[in-house]
Design an enzyme around this catalytic site. Structure first.
Site, short mmCIF file in Angstrom:
data_model
loop_
_atom_site.label_atom_id
_atom_site.label_comp_id
_atom_site.label_asym_id
_atom_site.label_seq_id
_atom_site.Cartn_x
_atom_site.Cartn_y
_atom_site.Cartn_z
N TRP A 359 -4.04 88.33 36.12
CA TRP A 359 -1.91 88.87 36.32
C TRP A 359 -3.02 91.06 35.80
CZ3 TRP A 359 1.44 90.07 31.47
CH2 TRP A 359 0.67 90.15 30.83
N ASP A 360 -3.68 90.81 34.83
CA ASP A 360 -3.87 92.27 34.62
C ASP A 360 -3.76 93.09 36.08
OD1 ASP A 360 -5.54 90.63 33.37
OD2 ASP A 360 -6.74 91.89 32.37
N GLU A 488 -2.39 84.84 23.81
CA GLU A 488 -3.14 84.22 23.26
C GLU A 488 -4.07 83.12 21.97
OE1 GLU A 488 -5.80 84.98 26.38
OE2 GLU A 488 -5.32 85.07 28.30
N LYS A 600 -1.45 88.89 19.47
CA LYS A 600 -2.79 89.49 20.06
C LYS A 600 -2.48 90.39 21.01
CE LYS A 600 -6.81 88.07 23.60
NZ LYS A 600 -6.90 87.18 24.53
N GLN A 601 -1.59 90.18 21.45
CA GLN A 601 -0.58 91.71 22.66
C GLN A 601 0.16 91.71 22.92
OE1 GLN A 601 -3.30 89.27 25.88
NE2 GLN A 601 -2.14 90.00 26.98
C1 BGC Z 1 -5.98 88.56 27.08
C2 BGC Z 1 -5.10 87.96 28.99
C3 BGC Z 1 -6.20 88.98 30.07
C4 BGC Z 1 -7.58 88.50 30.00
C5 BGC Z 1 -8.42 89.71 31.15
C6 BGC Z 1 -6.96 88.58 27.94
O1 BGC Z 1 -8.21 88.99 26.12
O2 BGC Z 1 -5.47 87.88 26.73
O3 BGC Z 1 -3.88 88.56 28.79
O4 BGC Z 1 -5.41 88.53 31.28
O5 BGC Z 1 -7.73 88.82 28.84
O6 BGC Z 1 -7.97 90.85 31.17
#
Ligand code: BGC
Length: 766
Positions: A359-360, A488, A600-601
């Site tokens: 999804w990035d 996550e 985490k984000q």
């Molecule tokens: C992130 C995801 C991301 C993936 C690839 C993961 O660490 O939590 O949001 O899509 O990395 O960049």
């Protein structure tokens, strides 16, 4: 790792050799041209620690899913990006001793990446056990003008004696992946050739290998020229390895140079039987053109990219180097020349994340390409998903759901990631696909995209949400249970605020799009209405879901609760975590992470960024104040979003701090994982942090009936340390040059018709 690389505006410089940091530096020094990429590995043999990496866009290996407990719905395979034929290799033996920096004493060393012209240069002096000293300079590039071509020039000078020298340019396909299960080899031999040409003191080699299972052919061909007549050349041909061994003598202080020209092709672009030939032709043409011409074409291509896409920062070299490094790597990864390709989170810089699409792309990368390159490139990124719509339908069906569920990780539209909490539960990704369509149509005003492609995707995603949410009569609300949000560090949660909110936004956008198309393109619309089997009843259901979706909310705090129960956790802040425990994912057990409140984000804040128009500054501030102190930013995608919101709510220092964190994330190895490869997709977030954050660029609704529906708005501020910053925007056929200094904001139109914009809230004509 803060000061590992020297600060410079256009270069990344490693001024000494530290074998323990070699993998890290190899990631940073990666080169790519959209078609292929290589890590900063040495040309000559190196027996120390290194991650060899050569990657070819779109080529993957479907590694069988191996899990202890199979769950229905798991994908059959996990896509891995195979380390491909090493084509840069040139081994060196001097008086019979192999040159190897792990065994020789390194007297001086410098590896530098030139971002302006797109090349890597390494120079060193070294001494063997027997006291022999040599100086070497190796330079290479992967052509941005001829995608299937690369070149390496390798010059060696004996410093203290006459030497017998063997230079061995080779192609090596006997390579492995570090992430292979049980050491499995991904490639099988197909064709190989090696020959010498006595009259011209030259030779060549060719290797064509096939991936197991996925049947990709990758052919590499090499030609070369020498600065000096050799005494002899021999050729060696094995099934997966070919070389030429060139014997020369060199006097003390006499420089000998080998220039290697490469052609690299795949059967993604040619018929199987043609693939090898084309590689040979590319290498031959490259040799005919010669280094200087090839390099001139290549650096011109870079100069065009910088002309359009550079961000210039005066007064802060660390910030300048950071943003250029990000822009450089993004352009090396994805050039938009091939609509079948997409942007892997590590690009061509490592094995992790398998070169696959996340999804990035939609959530982070699209705005960068949309505003710095031709619209066609962003359109190609959308069409990539449009072409995968049937696979996304199959994917939903596999989980027993209606509509379409785009994969979390994919190479060809199929899901190829097999952790249940991500594959089955991280469904918020579906909303990002629709958000990207919205973003594209808003910025380009290409409404036709909606009728040609957009509506099909939007409807299929809306139907997914319709089925995935359920109505809870006890609470009289719709709910979405068992999900993983962007954060996550929480799995299988109920009612993730971001997921519920974005699902509703998708339904709203679907209804708006349908209403708009019905008015503007009635005939074609009727056809689509029938084709998609839409009904008034279904639309009514969407409206009901919009009205009665449940959102966790903590009234007493004024914050959107990340998910049900989040506030029942022990609410600590990151400042309370002992430093040695960070990053958490490398130090804490998974269950401890899941139980903790640490984020985490960006999660709630991701929603506030996407749906910025729907929330006022107080709401943003309250949520930022609550979540930022609890966010560990252990996804590279996180600090950029926090930086943008900090800028908007007037936390300028915080915005700057978070900007530096995102801009220099890899250069300073902030997350302690750069050795695996670079964080390419978050690099687009760095660009957003300046353009959307510091410059406050967004589109605002226009009041009244006007031809152009939205108006471009800028509300720039400048970080204290900076003298100025400037960037260009491609918007509705105009190129705008925006320069901000403490005393002045200049917006200049370089191309296109006059344009009305909002500058600090005031209407102005550029
Ligand atoms: C992130 C995801 C991301 C993936 C690839 C993961 O660490 O939590 O949001 O899509 O990395 O960049």
């Amino acid at each position: 790792m803060k000061d590992y690389f020297e600060l410079a505006d256009w270069k990344i410089i490693e001024g000494e050799f530290n074998p323990g940091d070699n993998r890290f530096a190899e990631s940073i020094m990666s080169l790519g041209n959209g078609h292929m990429g290589i890590r900063g590995n040495f040309e000559e043999q190196y027996s120390g620690d290194s991650l060899p990496g050569t990657y070819i866009a779109g080529v993957y290996y479907p590694d069988k899913t191996v899990v202890g407990w199979w769950k229905v719905g798991y994908p059959e395979y996990y896509a891995k990006v195979p380390n491909a034929t090493n084509f840069i290799g040139i081994d060196v033996a001097i008086n019979g001793e192999e040159l190897d920096l792990a065994l020789w004493e390194v007297l001086s060393f410098r590896r530098e990446l030139d971002m302006k012209q797109g090349y890597l240069e390494r120079s060193f002096t070294a001494e063997s056990n027997s006291g022999l000293q040599v100086a070497v300079t190796a330079r290479r590039f992967l052509s941005m003008a001829r995608r299937e071509v690369g070149a390496v020039s390798y010059s060696l000078t004996p410093l203290n004696q006459k030497i017998e020298l063997e230079l061995i340019p080779y192609l090596d396909g006997a390579i492995t992946n570090e992430d292979a299960n049980f050491g499995e080899i991904f490639w099988e031999a197909f064709q190989s050739e090696a020959e010498t040409e006595e009259k011209n003191y030259s030779g060549r080699g060719y290797l064509n290998l096939r991936t197991k299972k996925s049947d990709f052919l990758v052919a590499a061909a090499m030609e070369y020229e020498l600065s000096k007549e050799p005494e002899e050349i021999t050729a060696l041909r094995e099934k997966k390895y070919v070389n030429n061994r060139i014997f020369l003598t060199a006097e003390a202080e006499e420089e000998v140079k080998l220039t290697k020209y490469l052609g690299v092709t795949t059967n993604r672009d040619y018929q199987d039987e043609e693939t090898g030939n084309q590689a040979k032709i590319r290498a031959k043409e490259a040799k005919q053109a010669g280094w200087q011409k090839l390099f001139a074409e290549h650096s011109r291509a870079w100069s065009d990219i910088w002309e359009e896409g550079d961000i210039i920062i005066e007064g802060d070299t660390a910030a300048q180097q950071g943003i250029r490094f990000n822009i450089f790597q993004l352009n090396q990864t994805y050039t938009g020349h091939d609509p079948r390709l997409n942007i892997g989170p590590k690009g061509f810089t490592g094995e992790k994340y398998g070169g696959a699409t996340y999804w990035d792309t939609e959530a982070y990368c699209l705005p960068f390409y949309l505003n710095t390159r031709d619209n066609e490139i962003a359109r190609n990124l959308l069409l990539y998903r449009y072409r995968h719509l049937d696979k996304a339908r199959e994917n939903a069906d596999k989980l027993g759901l209606e509509g379409a569920l785009y994969p979390m990780v994919t190479m060809n539209g199929e899901e190829c990631h097999n952790e249940w909490e991500i594959t089955f539960e991280e469904i918020h990704r579906n909303a990002a696909i629709v958000y990207a369509i919205y973003n594209f149509v808003e910025y380009t005003e290409e409404k036709k995209y909606l009728i040609d492609y957009g509506l099909e995707v939007i409807t299929a995603v809306a139907r997914f949400w319709e089925d995935r949410a359920h109505f809870n009569p006890r609470k009289n609300k719709y709910m979405i249970l068992g999900v993983t949000g962007p954060n996550e560090y929480e799995n299988n949660v109920h009612n993730n605020w971001y997921t519920n909110r974005m699902a509703v936004w998708c339904l709203e956008y679907a209804l708006d799009t349908i209403a708009f198309l019905k008015d503007e393109y009635p005939q074609r619309f009727q056809q689509i209405w029938n084709d998609l089997n839409l009904s008034a009843g279904e639309l009514e259901k969407w409206r009901d879901m919009i009205d009665r979706m449940y959102y966790p909310y903590a009234e007493e705090l004024g914050v959107f609760e990340q998910q049900d129960g989040y506030l029942d956790k022990e609410l600590k802040t990151v400042s309370e975590i002992p430093e040695e425990d960070l990053p958490l994912h490398q130090n804490w057990s998974w269950d401890r992470i899941l139980r903790s409140c640490f984020v985490k984000q960006a999660d709630v804040l991701q929603g506030l960024y996407f749906l910025s128009d729907c929330y006022d500054l107080t709401t943003k501030k309250t949520n930022f104040d609550f979540y930022e102190p609890r966010t560990v930013h252990e996804s590279s995608l996180s600090p950029c979003i926090h930086s943008i919101i900090a800028a908007e709510i007037g936390y300028q220092e915080k915005a700057y701090e978070l900007y530096l964190r995102t801009a220099r994330l890899d250069l300073e190895n902030v997350n302690n994982d750069t050795e695996d490869g670079l964080h390419i997709t978050s690099m687009a977030g760095t660009w957003m942090a300046i353009v959307h954050g510091f410059a406050g660029m967004k589109l605002e609704e226009r009041a009244g009936e006007e031809e152009q529906q939205k108006i471009l708005s800028l509300t720039p501020f400048i970080p204290e340390k900076w003298k100025s910053y400037a960037f260009k925007i491609n918007y509705l056929g105009r190129i705008l040059n925006i320069e901000v200094s403490p005393s002045e904001i200049r917006v200049e139109r370089e191309k296109g018709e006059p344009l009305e914009i909002l500058l600090q809230g005031e209407k102005q004509v550029v």
